[in-house]
Design an enzyme around this catalytic site. Structure first.
Site, PDB file in Angstrom:
ATOM      1  N   GLU A   1      11.850 -16.406 -21.922  1.00 43.88           N
ATOM      2  CA  GLU A   1      10.742 -16.105 -21.009  1.00 43.88           C
ATOM      3  C   GLU A   1       9.378 -16.085 -21.688  1.00 43.88           C
ATOM      4  O   GLU A   1       8.363 -16.397 -21.055  1.00 43.88           O
ATOM      5  CB  GLU A   1      10.992 -14.757 -20.298  1.00 43.88           C
ATOM      6  CG  GLU A   1      10.778 -13.508 -21.138  1.00 43.88           C
ATOM      7  CD  GLU A   1      11.949 -13.162 -22.045  1.00 43.88           C
ATOM      8  OE1 GLU A   1      11.856 -12.161 -22.768  1.00 43.88           O
ATOM      9  OE2 GLU A   1      12.961 -13.906 -22.027  1.00 43.88           O
TER      10      GLU A   1
ATOM     11  N   HIS B   1      17.851 -15.624 -12.644  1.00 41.75           N
ATOM     12  CA  HIS B   1      18.724 -14.707 -13.377  1.00 41.75           C
ATOM     13  C   HIS B   1      19.092 -13.546 -12.458  1.00 41.75           C
ATOM     14  O   HIS B   1      18.213 -12.925 -11.855  1.00 41.75           O
ATOM     15  CB  HIS B   1      18.022 -14.189 -14.628  1.00 41.75           C
ATOM     16  CG  HIS B   1      17.790 -15.246 -15.657  1.00 41.75           C
ATOM     17  ND1 HIS B   1      18.301 -15.161 -16.935  1.00 41.75           N
ATOM     18  CD2 HIS B   1      17.120 -16.423 -15.606  1.00 41.75           C
ATOM     19  CE1 HIS B   1      17.942 -16.244 -17.626  1.00 41.75           C
ATOM     20  NE2 HIS B   1      17.224 -17.015 -16.831  1.00 41.75           N
TER      21      HIS B   1
ATOM     22  N   HIS C   1      13.037 -17.384 -14.508  1.00 44.11           N
ATOM     23  CA  HIS C   1      13.451 -16.225 -15.290  1.00 44.11           C
ATOM     24  C   HIS C   1      12.844 -14.982 -14.642  1.00 44.11           C
ATOM     25  O   HIS C   1      11.664 -14.965 -14.310  1.00 44.11           O
ATOM     26  CB  HIS C   1      12.966 -16.360 -16.741  1.00 44.11           C
ATOM     27  CG  HIS C   1      13.560 -15.341 -17.665  1.00 44.11           C
ATOM     28  ND1 HIS C   1      13.260 -14.000 -17.583  1.00 44.11           N
ATOM     29  CD2 HIS C   1      14.432 -15.468 -18.701  1.00 44.11           C
ATOM     30  CE1 HIS C   1      13.923 -13.345 -18.519  1.00 44.11           C
ATOM     31  NE2 HIS C   1      14.642 -14.210 -19.211  1.00 44.11           N
TER      32      HIS C   1
ATOM     33  N   LYS D   1      17.959 -23.597 -22.921  1.00 49.90           N
ATOM     34  CA  LYS D   1      16.758 -23.188 -22.208  1.00 49.90           C
ATOM     35  C   LYS D   1      15.800 -22.455 -23.125  1.00 49.90           C
ATOM     36  O   LYS D   1      16.198 -21.848 -24.128  1.00 49.90           O
ATOM     37  CB  LYS D   1      17.093 -22.295 -21.011  1.00 49.90           C
ATOM     38  CG  LYS D   1      17.647 -20.930 -21.362  1.00 49.90           C
ATOM     39  CD  LYS D   1      17.846 -20.072 -20.118  1.00 49.90           C
ATOM     40  CE  LYS D   1      16.553 -19.500 -19.589  1.00 49.90           C
ATOM     41  NZ  LYS D   1      15.966 -18.470 -20.471  1.00 49.90           N
TER      42      LYS D   1
ATOM     43  N   LYS E   1      17.503 -19.127 -29.642  1.00 47.99           N
ATOM     44  CA  LYS E   1      17.162 -17.919 -30.395  1.00 47.99           C
ATOM     45  C   LYS E   1      16.817 -18.310 -31.827  1.00 47.99           C
ATOM     46  O   LYS E   1      17.398 -19.265 -32.346  1.00 47.99           O
ATOM     47  CB  LYS E   1      18.342 -16.929 -30.384  1.00 47.99           C
ATOM     48  CG  LYS E   1      18.821 -16.513 -28.997  1.00 47.99           C
ATOM     49  CD  LYS E   1      17.813 -15.668 -28.267  1.00 47.99           C
ATOM     50  CE  LYS E   1      18.355 -15.264 -26.893  1.00 47.99           C
ATOM     51  NZ  LYS E   1      17.416 -14.426 -26.144  1.00 47.99           N
TER      52      LYS E   1
ATOM     53  N   ASN F   1       0.802  -1.223   0.000  1.00 50.77           N
ATOM     54  CA  ASN F   1       0.000   0.000   0.000  1.00 50.77           C
ATOM     55  C   ASN F   1       0.833   1.270   0.000  1.00 50.77           C
ATOM     56  O   ASN F   1       0.447   2.277  -0.588  1.00 50.77           O
ATOM     57  CB  ASN F   1      -0.917  -0.012   1.234  1.00 50.77           C
ATOM     58  CG  ASN F   1      -1.883   1.143   1.264  1.00 50.77           C
ATOM     59  OD1 ASN F   1      -2.424   1.522   0.233  1.00 50.77           O
ATOM     60  ND2 ASN F   1      -2.088   1.711   2.436  1.00 50.77           N
TER      61      ASN F   1
END
EC number: 4.1.1.39
Length: 488
Positions: A208, A330, A297, A205, A179, A127
């Protein structure tokens, strides 16, 4: 006014003072407070609004994160309010930051549900960050008492057991992220996994944001990835793996995906920070019950951890995630493309790996911490690193780390396997040089060049990325020592 009304008014005023009273006068400021071993301690970086006294701001933070509201309420009389009030007990000016203060606050342990990260965070950050009396607010550090930590399971597997399963000792673990992140078919995805593992990596891996999109559903990815893992393990004779991202829209979906990964023979699954604290703890409990490694991640963390004036320091996330039970997180590279001051990163790694830590202000550690024997959470270094930086990575990060070379593997001109081989050779030659007692930090570039004489893929990688650095000033730096971010 009748005598009866006057009597009721007098009795009421004797019992409590109504209206709006400064938080410091309501019991939320106590510079003489004696800290208990069971107290949760929090340190906030606070910039009060102009005209707001820093002590009153600290008291307001203590009040609004524990029992207070904007006015006195008579139901305070029904509680042990002196016990349950958080106590702001110290306010220090921040070095080199005008009108900004470190506010120390102590919370009684009974304010929090045992083993519930969601409940802990609902008070500490729930809060007060929108409170008008402060211009900016950042949670810098926390001390978790031994008694509270014993209600959390901690990492399900831990570094020692993971090394035993992999049979990898005396060096960092070596991996890469597939990738491009998005768009590959399942078969091509599995090919990337196989080539990287065959070339010498321990793991590959998921990234994300690869979950179960139309171009590749999760079952397809899991099947082809594990085919690549098994094939590479058979060819190389080494234990291999792939971090399968089980992140999904619901807990039911995540459990289903994680179970499917386990049924295929995977030893590790992956989740993202954005799934939330309750979901993270739930997956950690599942991982412990099923004897799986859990990789986290930190997707989304920089939305609140990067800016120095407002939000939350990443070291607090490191503490919460170690408590919640993840095995990996990470935690920065220093030399890569992502935010990372050397001293701050060292503080993150120490938070994840040490069983007991002392106050270390240059590293941003404001409290000593006993981790109550919770297992180590392995830091992961990922984002813009390549084999030419290997001496720097080992110097900054040590052995107890997972080095993830995504573009630094898959961007190799001679292919994925060559990229993996370049990284494996660079890592092993640097570890050997260090173990021989050489000054591998200053001799690092020459050590790599010498190794490249008998390793074509390493020579190609060094030629390609020799001039690639990310020399930008960090936004989150130490308050007590100058630490320029540089890739030397």
């Amino acid at each position: 006014m009748s005598q009866a009304v006057e009597t009721r008014t007098r009795i009421k005023s004797e019992r409590y003072e109504s209206g709006v009273i400064p938080y410091a006068k309501m019991g939320y400021w106590d510079p003489e407070y004696s800290i208990k071993e069971t107290d949760i301690l929090a340190l906030f970086r606070c910039t009060p609004q102009p005209g707001v006294d820093p002590v009153e701001a600290a008291a307001a933070l203590a009040g609004e994160s524990s029992t207070a509201t904007w006015t006195v309420v008579w139901t305070d009389l029904l509680t042990a309010c002196d016990l349950y009030r958080a106590k702001a007990y110290r306010v220090d000016p921040v070095p080199s930051a005008a009108d900004t203060y470190f506010c120390y606050i102590a919370y009684d342990i009974d304010l929090f549900e045992e083993g519930s990260l969601a409940n802990l965070t609902a008070s500490i950050i729930g809060n007060i960050f929108g409170f008008k009396a402060v211009k900016a607010l950042r949670l810098e550090d926390m001390r978790m008492p031994y008694a509270l930590l014993k209600t959390y399971q901690g990492p399900a597997t831990g570094l020692i057991v993971e090394r035993e399963r992999l049979d990898k000792f005396g060096r960092p673990l070596l991996g890469a992220t597939v990738k491009p992140k998005l768009g590959l078919s399942g078969k091509n995805y599995g090919r990337v996994v196989f080539e990287g593992l065959k070339g010498g990596l321990d793991f590959l891996k998921d990234d994300e944001n690869i979950n179960s999109q139309p171009f590749m559903r999760y079952r397809e990815r899991f099947l082809y990835s594990m085919e690549g893992v098994n094939h590479a393990a058979a060819v190389s004779g080494e234990v291999k793996g792939h971090y399968l991202n089980a992140t999904a829209a619901t807990m039911e979906d995540m459990y289903e995906r994680a179970e499917f990964a386990k049924d295929l023979g995977s030893v590790i699954v992956m989740i993202d920070l954005v799934i939330g604290y309750t979901a993270i703890q739930s997956m950690a409990i599942w991982a412990r019950k099923t004897d799986m490694i859990l990789h986290l991640h930190r997707a989304g963390n920089s939305t609140y951890s990067r800016q120095k004036s407002h939000g939350m320091n990443f070291r607090v996330i490191c503490k919460w995630m170690r408590m919640s039970g993840v095995d990996h997180i990470h935690a920065g590279t220093v030399v890569g493309k992502l935010e990372g001051d050397p001293l701050m990163i060292k503080g993150f790694y120490n938070t994840l790996l040490e069983f007991k830590s002392d106050i270390n202000l240059p590293q941003g550690l404001f409290f000593a911490q006993d981790w109550a024997s919770l297992r180590k959470c392995v830091p992961v270094a990922s984002g813009g690193i390549h084999c030419g930086q290997m001496h720097q990575l080992i110097n900054y990060l040590g052995d107890d780390v997972v080095l993830q070379f995504g573009g630094g593997t898959i961007g190799h001109p001679d292919g994925i396997q060559a990229g993996a081989t370049a990284n494996r050779v660079a890592l092993e030659c640097m570890v050997i040089a260090r173990n021989e007692g050489r000054d591998y930090i200053s001799e690092g570039p020459q050590i790599l060049r010498d190794a490249a004489k008998t390793c074509g893929p390493l020579q190609t990688a060094l030629d390609l990325w020799k001039d690639i650095t990310f020399n930008y000033a960090s936004t989150d730096t130490a308050d007590f020592v100058e630490t320029p971010t540089a890739n030397r």
